[in-house]
Write a protein that holds these residues in place. Structure first.
Motif, PDB file in Angstrom:
ATOM      1  N   ARG A  87      25.064  27.298   6.167  1.00 54.56           N
ATOM      2  CA  ARG A  87      24.002  26.628   5.402  1.00 54.56           C
ATOM      3  C   ARG A  87      22.635  27.124   5.824  1.00 54.56           C
ATOM      4  NH1 ARG A  87      26.225  20.410   4.933  1.00 54.56           N
ATOM      5  NH2 ARG A  87      27.821  20.908   3.397  1.00 54.56           N
ATOM      6  N   LYS A  88      22.413  27.266   7.115  1.00 48.54           N
ATOM      7  CA  LYS A  88      21.120  27.761   7.584  1.00 48.54           C
ATOM      8  C   LYS A  88      20.909  29.210   7.158  1.00 48.54           C
ATOM      9  CE  LYS A  88      18.679  24.844   9.615  1.00 48.54           C
ATOM     10  NZ  LYS A  88      17.585  24.240   8.859  1.00 48.54           N
ATOM     11  N   HIS A  89      21.957  29.989   7.204  1.00 52.39           N
ATOM     12  CA  HIS A  89      21.858  31.382   6.761  1.00 52.39           C
ATOM     13  C   HIS A  89      21.465  31.435   5.279  1.00 52.39           C
ATOM     14  CE1 HIS A  89      22.524  35.586   6.304  1.00 52.39           C
ATOM     15  NE2 HIS A  89      23.528  35.412   5.483  1.00 52.39           N
ATOM     16  N   ARG A  90      22.048  30.565   4.490  1.00 51.34           N
ATOM     17  CA  ARG A  90      21.692  30.487   3.064  1.00 51.34           C
ATOM     18  C   ARG A  90      20.217  30.128   2.900  1.00 51.34           C
ATOM     19  NH1 ARG A  90      24.062  26.022  -1.108  1.00 51.34           N
ATOM     20  NH2 ARG A  90      23.063  26.832  -2.967  1.00 51.34           N
ATOM     21  N   GLU A  91      19.753  29.191   3.703  1.00 49.18           N
ATOM     22  CA  GLU A  91      18.342  28.797   3.660  1.00 49.18           C
ATOM     23  C   GLU A  91      17.435  29.978   4.020  1.00 49.18           C
ATOM     24  OE1 GLU A  91      15.290  25.819   6.027  1.00 49.18           O
ATOM     25  OE2 GLU A  91      17.442  25.440   6.157  1.00 49.18           O
ATOM     26  N   VAL A  92      17.803  30.699   5.058  1.00 49.41           N
ATOM     27  CA  VAL A  92      17.021  31.856   5.477  1.00 49.41           C
ATOM     28  C   VAL A  92      16.984  32.914   4.374  1.00 49.41           C
ATOM     29  CG1 VAL A  92      17.004  33.806   7.099  1.00 49.41           C
ATOM     30  CG2 VAL A  92      17.323  31.485   7.943  1.00 49.41           C
ATOM     31  N   ALA A  93      18.095  33.121   3.697  1.00 45.38           N
ATOM     32  CA  ALA A  93      18.144  34.090   2.607  1.00 45.38           C
ATOM     33  C   ALA A  93      17.183  33.699   1.481  1.00 45.38           C
ATOM     34  CB  ALA A  93      19.567  34.215   2.077  1.00 45.38           C
ATOM     35  N   MET A  94      17.104  32.410   1.188  1.00 49.55           N
ATOM     36  CA  MET A  94      16.171  31.952   0.143  1.00 49.55           C
ATOM     37  C   MET A  94      14.725  32.179   0.579  1.00 49.55           C
ATOM     38  SD  MET A  94      18.007  28.617  -1.554  1.00 49.55           S
ATOM     39  CE  MET A  94      18.441  27.777  -0.051  1.00 49.55           C
ATOM     40  N   TRP A  95      14.436  31.890   1.848  1.00 54.34           N
ATOM     41  CA  TRP A  95      13.072  32.111   2.334  1.00 54.34           C
ATOM     42  C   TRP A  95      12.722  33.600   2.340  1.00 54.34           C
ATOM     43  CZ3 TRP A  95       9.222  29.040   2.262  1.00 54.34           C
ATOM     44  CH2 TRP A  95       9.422  27.672   2.344  1.00 54.34           C
ATOM     45  N   ALA A  96      13.687  34.455   2.584  1.00 61.94           N
ATOM     46  CA  ALA A  96      13.423  35.897   2.533  1.00 61.94           C
ATOM     47  C   ALA A  96      12.994  36.308   1.127  1.00 61.94           C
ATOM     48  CB  ALA A  96      14.661  36.681   2.970  1.00 61.94           C
ATOM     49  N   ASN A  97      13.648  35.755   0.103  1.00 62.77           N
ATOM     50  CA  ASN A  97      13.238  36.050  -1.272  1.00 62.77           C
ATOM     51  C   ASN A  97      11.808  35.596  -1.528  1.00 62.77           C
ATOM     52  OD1 ASN A  97      15.496  37.354  -2.217  1.00 62.77           O
ATOM     53  ND2 ASN A  97      16.435  35.524  -3.042  1.00 62.77           N
ATOM     54  N   ILE A  98      11.460  34.426  -1.024  1.00 66.33           N
ATOM     55  CA  ILE A  98      10.094  33.937  -1.195  1.00 66.33           C
ATOM     56  C   ILE A  98       9.116  34.880  -0.505  1.00 66.33           C
ATOM     57  CG2 ILE A  98       8.501  32.071  -0.559  1.00 66.33           C
ATOM     58  CD1 ILE A  98      10.949  30.167  -0.969  1.00 66.33           C
ATOM     59  N   ALA A  99       9.456  35.304   0.709  1.00 64.18           N
ATOM     60  CA  ALA A  99       8.567  36.194   1.461  1.00 64.18           C
ATOM     61  C   ALA A  99       8.341  37.516   0.736  1.00 64.18           C
ATOM     62  CB  ALA A  99       9.146  36.446   2.852  1.00 64.18           C
ATOM     63  N   ILE A 100       9.334  37.966  -0.005  1.00 60.92           N
ATOM     64  CA  ILE A 100       9.197  39.215  -0.750  1.00 60.92           C
ATOM     65  C   ILE A 100       8.152  39.074  -1.851  1.00 60.92           C
ATOM     66  CG2 ILE A 100      10.423  40.764  -2.357  1.00 60.92           C
ATOM     67  CD1 ILE A 100      12.932  40.260  -0.547  1.00 60.92           C
ATOM     68  N   THR A 101       8.013  37.875  -2.417  1.00 59.49           N
ATOM     69  CA  THR A 101       7.091  37.694  -3.544  1.00 59.49           C
ATOM     70  C   THR A 101       5.728  37.154  -3.147  1.00 59.49           C
ATOM     71  OG1 THR A 101       7.868  35.443  -4.015  1.00 59.49           O
ATOM     72  CG2 THR A 101       9.000  37.268  -5.145  1.00 59.49           C
ATOM     73  N   ARG A 102       5.506  36.819  -1.863  1.00 65.26           N
ATOM     74  CA  ARG A 102       4.236  36.216  -1.450  1.00 65.26           C
ATOM     75  C   ARG A 102       3.614  36.945  -0.271  1.00 65.26           C
ATOM     76  NH1 ARG A 102       2.920  31.554  -3.799  1.00 65.26           N
ATOM     77  NH2 ARG A 102       4.539  30.475  -4.952  1.00 65.26           N
ATOM     78  N   GLN A 103       2.293  36.911  -0.215  1.00 66.28           N
ATOM     79  CA  GLN A 103       1.527  37.407   0.931  1.00 66.28           C
ATOM     80  C   GLN A 103       1.658  36.395   2.067  1.00 66.28           C
ATOM     81  OE1 GLN A 103       0.209  40.325   0.919  1.00 66.28           O
ATOM     82  NE2 GLN A 103      -0.125  40.819  -1.210  1.00 66.28           N
ATOM     83  N   ALA A 104       1.188  36.760   3.235  1.00 69.07           N
ATOM     84  CA  ALA A 104       1.258  35.871   4.396  1.00 69.07           C
ATOM     85  C   ALA A 104       0.499  34.569   4.172  1.00 69.07           C
ATOM     86  CB  ALA A 104       0.719  36.583   5.633  1.00 69.07           C
ATOM     87  N   ASP A 105      -0.557  34.601   3.348  1.00 69.98           N
ATOM     88  CA  ASP A 105      -1.334  33.373   3.099  1.00 69.98           C
ATOM     89  C   ASP A 105      -0.739  32.539   1.978  1.00 69.98           C
ATOM     90  OD1 ASP A 105      -1.979  34.773   0.781  1.00 69.98           O
ATOM     91  OD2 ASP A 105      -4.146  34.649   1.068  1.00 69.98           O
ATOM     92  N   GLY A 106       0.390  32.979   1.406  1.00 70.67           N
ATOM     93  CA  GLY A 106       1.036  32.240   0.328  1.00 70.67           C
ATOM     94  C   GLY A 106       0.645  32.689  -1.058  1.00 70.67           C
ATOM     95  N   SER A 107      -0.319  33.567  -1.146  1.00 72.23           N
ATOM     96  CA  SER A 107      -0.724  34.050  -2.468  1.00 72.23           C
ATOM     97  C   SER A 107       0.315  35.022  -3.005  1.00 72.23           C
ATOM     98  CB  SER A 107      -2.098  34.733  -2.394  1.00 72.23           C
ATOM     99  OG  SER A 107      -2.051  35.860  -1.554  1.00 72.23           O
ATOM    100  N   PRO A 108       0.386  35.152  -4.317  1.00 69.78           N
ATOM    101  CA  PRO A 108       1.384  36.047  -4.907  1.00 69.78           C
ATOM    102  C   PRO A 108       1.178  37.502  -4.475  1.00 69.78           C
ATOM    103  CG  PRO A 108       0.458  34.580  -6.556  1.00 69.78           C
ATOM    104  CD  PRO A 108      -0.364  34.416  -5.322  1.00 69.78           C
ATOM    105  N   ARG A 109       2.278  38.163  -4.173  1.00 68.52           N
ATOM    106  CA  ARG A 109       2.255  39.593  -3.843  1.00 68.52           C
ATOM    107  C   ARG A 109       2.383  40.355  -5.151  1.00 68.52           C
ATOM    108  NH1 ARG A 109       3.414  41.514   1.100  1.00 68.52           N
ATOM    109  NH2 ARG A 109       4.477  39.588   1.681  1.00 68.52           N
ATOM    110  N   THR A 110       1.490  41.246  -5.399  1.00 66.44           N
ATOM    111  CA  THR A 110       1.538  41.993  -6.659  1.00 66.44           C
ATOM    112  C   THR A 110       1.877  43.434  -6.445  1.00 66.44           C
ATOM    113  OG1 THR A 110      -0.847  42.342  -6.546  1.00 66.44           O
ATOM    114  CG2 THR A 110      -0.061  40.482  -7.829  1.00 66.44           C
TER     115      THR A 110
END
Length: 73
Positions: free
Chosen positions: A50-73
């Protein structure tokens, strides 16, 4: 609020981000399979998956966002 205003908005990934997400998902699937195959059944294994699944979802989010949370373009 300290979160970026777009935090709860849908961010459509670019084609490049989708390709990167697939690479990360493939690696995540392989790791999940290793856990499933080599860790004894029980609540700890369930928790690890379950935690691994959670980490995988957060990795997807990190791919689409900058460190400050703004969208990565």
């Amino acid at each position: 609020m300290s979160l970026h205003p777009s935090t709860f908005e849908y961010l459509k990934p670019t084609d490049e981000q989708i390709a990167t997400m697939q690479i990360v998902r493939d690696a995540g699937l392989e790791y999940a399979r290793l856990i499933d195959a080599h860790v004894p059944d029980g609540p700890d294994k369930t928790y690890a998956l379950r935690k691994h699944r959670e980490v995988a979802m957060w990795a997807n989010i990190a791919i689409t966002r900058q460190a400050d949370g703004s969208p990565r373009t």
